[in-house]
Motif scaffolding. Structure first.
Motif, PDB file in Angstrom:
ATOM      1  N   SER A 259       6.694   6.902  -7.123  1.00  0.00           N
ATOM      2  CA  SER A 259       6.430   5.503  -6.778  1.00  0.00           C
ATOM      3  C   SER A 259       7.428   4.545  -7.409  1.00  0.00           C
ATOM      4  CB  SER A 259       5.006   5.113  -7.195  1.00  0.00           C
ATOM      5  OG  SER A 259       4.869   5.101  -8.604  1.00  0.00           O
ATOM      6  N   ARG A 260       8.170   5.008  -8.407  1.00  0.00           N
ATOM      7  CA  ARG A 260       9.169   4.131  -9.052  1.00  0.00           C
ATOM      8  C   ARG A 260      10.230   3.681  -8.058  1.00  0.00           C
ATOM      9  NH1 ARG A 260      12.090   6.701 -13.717  1.00  0.00           N
ATOM     10  NH2 ARG A 260      12.739   4.569 -14.157  1.00  0.00           N
ATOM     11  N   ILE A 261      10.595   4.575  -7.137  1.00  0.00           N
ATOM     12  CA  ILE A 261      11.634   4.244  -6.155  1.00  0.00           C
ATOM     13  C   ILE A 261      11.159   3.100  -5.262  1.00  0.00           C
ATOM     14  CG2 ILE A 261      12.994   5.123  -4.226  1.00  0.00           C
ATOM     15  CD1 ILE A 261      12.768   7.910  -5.495  1.00  0.00           C
ATOM     16  N   ASP A 262       9.926   3.211  -4.765  1.00  0.00           N
ATOM     17  CA  ASP A 262       9.380   2.149  -3.921  1.00  0.00           C
ATOM     18  C   ASP A 262       9.208   0.857  -4.712  1.00  0.00           C
ATOM     19  OD1 ASP A 262       8.902   3.436  -1.309  1.00  0.00           O
ATOM     20  OD2 ASP A 262       7.561   4.733  -2.441  1.00  0.00           O
ATOM     21  N   LEU A 263       8.735   0.976  -5.961  1.00  0.00           N
ATOM     22  CA  LEU A 263       8.546  -0.218  -6.785  1.00  0.00           C
ATOM     23  C   LEU A 263       9.859  -0.970  -6.965  1.00  0.00           C
ATOM     24  CD1 LEU A 263       6.882  -2.063  -8.682  1.00  0.00           C
ATOM     25  CD2 LEU A 263       7.525  -0.515 -10.545  1.00  0.00           C
ATOM     26  N   ASN A 264      10.923  -0.246  -7.306  1.00  0.00           N
ATOM     27  CA  ASN A 264      12.220  -0.898  -7.494  1.00  0.00           C
ATOM     28  C   ASN A 264      12.645  -1.644  -6.234  1.00  0.00           C
ATOM     29  OD1 ASN A 264      12.217   0.244 -10.010  1.00  0.00           O
ATOM     30  ND2 ASN A 264      13.886   1.665  -9.642  1.00  0.00           N
ATOM     31  N   ARG A 265      12.426  -1.008  -5.077  1.00  0.00           N
ATOM     32  CA  ARG A 265      12.807  -1.657  -3.808  1.00  0.00           C
ATOM     33  C   ARG A 265      11.957  -2.901  -3.577  1.00  0.00           C
ATOM     34  NH1 ARG A 265      10.744  -0.642   1.245  1.00  0.00           N
ATOM     35  NH2 ARG A 265       9.764   1.292   0.502  1.00  0.00           N
TER      36      ARG A 265
ATOM     37  N   LYS B  75       3.031  -6.506  -1.470  1.00  0.00           N
ATOM     38  CA  LYS B  75       3.733  -5.297  -1.028  1.00  0.00           C
ATOM     39  C   LYS B  75       3.065  -4.042  -1.599  1.00  0.00           C
ATOM     40  CE  LYS B  75       8.288  -7.536  -0.692  1.00  0.00           C
ATOM     41  NZ  LYS B  75       8.573  -7.263   0.723  1.00  0.00           N
ATOM     42  N   LEU B  76       2.722  -4.086  -2.885  1.00  0.00           N
ATOM     43  CA  LEU B  76       2.101  -2.918  -3.513  1.00  0.00           C
ATOM     44  C   LEU B  76       0.710  -2.660  -2.936  1.00  0.00           C
ATOM     45  CD1 LEU B  76       3.151  -3.464  -7.248  1.00  0.00           C
ATOM     46  CD2 LEU B  76       3.992  -1.706  -5.681  1.00  0.00           C
ATOM     47  N   ALA B  77      -0.036  -3.736  -2.696  1.00  0.00           N
ATOM     48  CA  ALA B  77      -1.380  -3.580  -2.114  1.00  0.00           C
ATOM     49  C   ALA B  77      -1.300  -2.984  -0.717  1.00  0.00           C
ATOM     50  CB  ALA B  77      -2.100  -4.922  -2.081  1.00  0.00           C
ATOM     51  N   SER B  78      -0.321  -3.430   0.064  1.00  0.00           N
ATOM     52  CA  SER B  78      -0.141  -2.899   1.415  1.00  0.00           C
ATOM     53  C   SER B  78       0.262  -1.431   1.373  1.00  0.00           C
ATOM     54  CB  SER B  78       0.920  -3.716   2.152  1.00  0.00           C
ATOM     55  OG  SER B  78       1.192  -3.183   3.420  1.00  0.00           O
ATOM     56  N   LYS B  79       1.154  -1.101   0.441  1.00  0.00           N
ATOM     57  CA  LYS B  79       1.592   0.292   0.301  1.00  0.00           C
ATOM     58  C   LYS B  79       0.446   1.175  -0.162  1.00  0.00           C
ATOM     59  CE  LYS B  79       5.072   3.241   0.434  1.00  0.00           C
ATOM     60  NZ  LYS B  79       5.833   3.530   1.675  1.00  0.00           N
ATOM     61  N   GLU B  80      -0.412   0.662  -1.030  1.00  0.00           N
ATOM     62  CA  GLU B  80      -1.566   1.417  -1.510  1.00  0.00           C
ATOM     63  C   GLU B  80      -2.514   1.743  -0.357  1.00  0.00           C
ATOM     64  OE1 GLU B  80      -4.476   3.171  -4.056  1.00  0.00           O
ATOM     65  OE2 GLU B  80      -2.318   2.855  -4.206  1.00  0.00           O
ATOM     66  N   GLU B  81      -2.700   0.790   0.556  1.00  0.00           N
ATOM     67  CA  GLU B  81      -3.568   1.028   1.703  1.00  0.00           C
ATOM     68  C   GLU B  81      -2.996   2.099   2.626  1.00  0.00           C
ATOM     69  OE1 GLU B  81      -4.276  -2.606   3.714  1.00  0.00           O
ATOM     70  OE2 GLU B  81      -5.442  -3.511   2.091  1.00  0.00           O
ATOM     71  N   GLU B  82      -1.674   2.147   2.739  1.00  0.00           N
ATOM     72  CA  GLU B  82      -1.024   3.119   3.621  1.00  0.00           C
ATOM     73  C   GLU B  82      -0.953   4.513   2.999  1.00  0.00           C
ATOM     74  OE1 GLU B  82       2.826   1.601   4.376  1.00  0.00           O
ATOM     75  OE2 GLU B  82       2.132  -0.256   5.328  1.00  0.00           O
ATOM     76  N   SER B  83      -0.949   4.573   1.671  1.00  0.00           N
ATOM     77  CA  SER B  83      -0.707   5.837   0.981  1.00  0.00           C
ATOM     78  C   SER B  83      -1.907   6.771   1.087  1.00  0.00           C
ATOM     79  CB  SER B  83      -0.386   5.570  -0.498  1.00  0.00           C
ATOM     80  OG  SER B  83      -0.228   6.781  -1.204  1.00  0.00           O
ATOM     81  N   ASP B  84      -1.598   8.059   1.221  1.00  0.00           N
ATOM     82  CA  ASP B  84      -2.645   9.074   1.229  1.00  0.00           C
ATOM     83  C   ASP B  84      -3.164   9.350  -0.176  1.00  0.00           C
ATOM     84  OD1 ASP B  84      -2.418   9.377   3.967  1.00  0.00           O
ATOM     85  OD2 ASP B  84      -0.874  10.931   3.790  1.00  0.00           O
ATOM     86  N   GLU B  85      -2.329   9.030  -1.186  1.00  0.00           N
ATOM     87  CA  GLU B  85      -2.710   9.252  -2.574  1.00  0.00           C
ATOM     88  C   GLU B  85      -3.227   7.942  -3.167  1.00  0.00           C
ATOM     89  OE1 GLU B  85       0.193  11.475  -4.922  1.00  0.00           O
ATOM     90  OE2 GLU B  85       1.340  11.741  -3.083  1.00  0.00           O
ATOM     91  N   LYS B  86      -4.512   7.897  -3.469  1.00  0.00           N
ATOM     92  CA  LYS B  86      -5.089   6.694  -4.027  1.00  0.00           C
ATOM     93  C   LYS B  86      -4.591   6.475  -5.459  1.00  0.00           C
ATOM     94  CE  LYS B  86      -7.231   5.550  -0.393  1.00  0.00           C
ATOM     95  NZ  LYS B  86      -6.688   4.410   0.378  1.00  0.00           N
ATOM     96  N   MET B  87      -4.492   5.245  -5.843  1.00  0.00           N
ATOM     97  CA  MET B  87      -4.037   4.806  -7.169  1.00  0.00           C
ATOM     98  C   MET B  87      -2.523   4.968  -7.353  1.00  0.00           C
ATOM     99  SD  MET B  87      -6.968   3.882  -8.296  1.00  0.00           S
ATOM    100  CE  MET B  87      -6.703   3.503 -10.028  1.00  0.00           C
ATOM    101  N   LYS B  88      -1.812   5.397  -6.306  1.00  0.00           N
ATOM    102  CA  LYS B  88      -0.369   5.612  -6.442  1.00  0.00           C
ATOM    103  C   LYS B  88       0.367   4.289  -6.630  1.00  0.00           C
ATOM    104  CE  LYS B  88       3.428   8.147  -4.203  1.00  0.00           C
ATOM    105  NZ  LYS B  88       3.505   9.259  -5.153  1.00  0.00           N
ATOM    106  N   PHE B  89      -0.105   3.252  -5.927  1.00  0.00           N
ATOM    107  CA  PHE B  89       0.542   1.946  -6.028  1.00  0.00           C
ATOM    108  C   PHE B  89      -0.434   0.875  -6.539  1.00  0.00           C
ATOM    109  CE2 PHE B  89       2.881   4.339  -2.851  1.00  0.00           C
ATOM    110  CZ  PHE B  89       4.186   4.143  -3.241  1.00  0.00           C
ATOM    111  N   TYR B  90      -1.540   1.315  -7.082  1.00  0.00           N
ATOM    112  CA  TYR B  90      -2.570   0.384  -7.541  1.00  0.00           C
ATOM    113  C   TYR B  90      -2.152  -0.286  -8.847  1.00  0.00           C
ATOM    114  CZ  TYR B  90      -6.956  -1.256  -9.581  1.00  0.00           C
ATOM    115  OH  TYR B  90      -7.924  -2.015 -10.164  1.00  0.00           O
ATOM    116  N   VAL B  91      -2.301  -1.610  -8.886  1.00  0.00           N
ATOM    117  CA  VAL B  91      -2.074  -2.376 -10.115  1.00  0.00           C
ATOM    118  C   VAL B  91      -3.294  -3.268 -10.301  1.00  0.00           C
ATOM    119  CG1 VAL B  91      -0.612  -4.016 -11.343  1.00  0.00           C
ATOM    120  CG2 VAL B  91       0.430  -2.353  -9.785  1.00  0.00           C
TER     121      VAL B  91
END
Length: 534
Positions: A305-311, A247-263
């Motif tokens: 990104s905390r909101i998306d992470l929690n979801r 989920k996080l990898a998919s969200k990272e690909e969609e996000s305009d801000e790089k490293m926002k969901f990167y782990v």
């Protein structure tokens, strides 16, 4: 908390690991209102060998947690420092030894009392440190080694607690250092008015001395880390971790801000080690979902990104169940439409009585509460077994009956004008032998005057009946598994000493959404059973 002693000074009995941990947390959190979880996570981080960042404004007890943490380690040393853009390496790692440089031509620092000599390190406003300090910190954090001149020195540091009222600014080369802080907690001002009142009226808190038997010495520290490394994991936790990663990898690909969901892979590995330590300190030999829930304090990169992470964390807990529900739903659809037709297979079409009036063909709806009711044959054929359609209910002025019709842009105003009354918006859905209106099923009038149709089971259509049998078995097994998983999760959540009540409440969302999907799938299974007359 005193322990009995034998004549030789050894403990007569050992305190269980969970009670020992709780006693340590109690000690760290003395007089700190609404900071118990931060104290607990700081302790967990130190045992796991990880670092923790505290985000919050000044005056919210961040440094106090660090100074208390030092006192639980036998002969523990601490180092704390407020960073600024003028800070120098000498102030953090110790001054250069002039005598060594002058007499032996060796560049070494005097590290006693500085960061390389400390068990617990607290660095406030860490993002203001200059590049030379940041680069040295990376080596110390990564390898627990400080290069004093050309000589590598093993540091005793168990945890680095950093703090700041802001996150690292983007594009300033701070990503590598930020990535080293696995645990990321928010330290806010006191929220409860009762706690606030108690805090301002409290006298200066005198922290009681921790019983010597509870102190963590080097031997116990190493033993706890060894025990944590042996902890295994439930498959359900691994499945949830893998789902969250996707989920996080998919969200990272969609996000305009790089490293926002990167782990990074490193952080995933570190998080697993943290879960092992959490399980061990809770007195378990296996990681469970309560340990996995700690991911909400570890894998976010910014406040948004905390909101998306929690979801994502909540969704991932039930994803294994949801994926199986989707397969069951697909199997039911294939059974109803074996060749992927747009309409239901003729095998499952009941033979309804048809009424022809005014150039239209209609089915009669039995038992409708608002009076005699018809639904156009064409509209009924377009309804779906699985997804409700928008519809309208009105009184037809010509036929003097209640009419149900699928809502289309071309007919709404036409029938409102014809009926002379307001239309009512409803949800229409096909059901076994009838139509569902706003979730209530009504049978349609059959050609056989409503008498039950001949049963269709294994005798007339054994292939379909057998396929449905295994769909039903799979669904019932899934319900049982989900019920058991929920019971296990609830029990584990209540027992995990590192979770707050707010953390635990997140799981209710996971339960609610998955429960709803199971209920919806159950309706489809029962509709299928009715169609097969099994």
């Amino acid at each position: 908390m005193k322990q009995k002693k034998c004549d030789d000074g050894e403990s007569l009995f050992k305190l269980p690991i969970k009670e020992h941990t709780e006693a340590l947390i109690d000690h760290i959190a003395q007089g700190l209102y609404e900071k118990r979880q931060i104290a607990a996570m700081a302790l967990l981080s130190s045992v796991a060998g990880e670092n923790i960042f505290l985000l919050g404004p000044p005056g919210t007890a961040k440094s106090l947690v660090a100074s208390r943490l030092k006192t639980i380690f036998k002969d523990g040393k601490s180092f704390d420092y407020l960073m600024s853009r003028f800070s120098t390496p000498d102030e953090i790692f110790g001054p250069v030894s002039i005598s060594r440089l002058k007499n032996d031509d060796v560049y070494e620092r005097l590290t006693s009392g500085y960061l390389p000599d400390a068990d617990v390190v607290f660095l406030d406003e860490i993002w203001k440190a200059g590049p030379s300090i940041q680069n040295t910190l990376l080596t110390v954090i990564n390898e627990h080694v400080f290069y004093n001149g050309s000589r590598p020195v093993k540091t005793p540091m168990k945890v680095l607690i950093a703090a700041g009222n802001e996150l690292p600014a983007p594009d300033e080369g701070l990503e590598a250092l930020w990535d080293r802080f696995l645990v990321r907690m928010v330290s806010n001002c006191i929220k409860s008015e009762d706690d606030f009142e108690a805090m301002i009226q409290a006298e200066n808190v005198t922290v009681s001395e921790l019983d010597e038997s509870l102190l963590i010495d080097e031997s116990l520290y190493k033993k706890w880390q060894e025990e944590a490394s042996k902890v295994q994991s439930d498959k359900s936790v691994i499945d949830a971790v893998k789902s969250l990663r996707r989920k996080l990898a998919s969200k990272e690909e969609e996000s305009d801000e790089k490293m926002k969901f990167y782990v990074s892979d490193r952080r995933w590995r570190k998080f697993y080690r943290l879960m092992q330590a959490s399980a061990m300190m809770n007195g378990r030999d296996k990681i469970d979902m309560s340990d996995y829930l700690l991911s909400i304090h570890c894998l976010w990169n910014d406040v948004e990104s905390r909101i998306d992470l929690n979801r994502f964390v909540v969704e991932s807990i039930g994803d294994v169940i949801v994926s199986r529900l989707e397969k069951i739903d697909k199997d039911i659809r294939l059974l109803v439409n074996p060749e992927g037709e747009s309409e239901v297979s003729d095998k499952f079409k009941p033979q309804f009585e048809m009424f022809t009036e005014f150039f239209g063909s209609y089915y009669g709806v039995q038992g409708f509460p608002d009076g005699t009711c018809l639904i156009p044959k064409w509209d009924y054929a377009k309804l779906d077994y699985f997804t409700p359609s928008d519809g309208i209910q009105f009184v037809d002025a010509t036929m003097k009956v209640v009419m149900l019709q699928r809502l289309m842009a071309t007919n709404t105003f036409e029938y409102r004008k014809q009926s002379g009354t307001k239309t009512k918006n409803v949800k229409l859905q096909m059901s076994a032998g009838g139509v569902m209106v706003d979730g209530v099923t009504y049978p349609l009038i059959r050609k056989d005057n409503g008498l039950p149709r001949a049963r269709r089971g294994s005798a007339s259509d054994p292939v379909i009946a057998d396929k449905f049998h295994w769909i039903s078995v799979d669904f019932n097994d899934l319900k049982t598994r989900w019920k058991k998983l929920k019971e296990e999760i609830v029990k584990s959540l209540e027992g995990n000493i590192f979770l707050s009540s707010a953390d635990r409440s997140l799981i209710n969302d996971a339960f609610g959404s998955t429960d709803m999907l199971i209920e919806e799938t159950g309706v489809r299974v029962e509709n299928m059973r009715s169609m097969l007359a099994i």
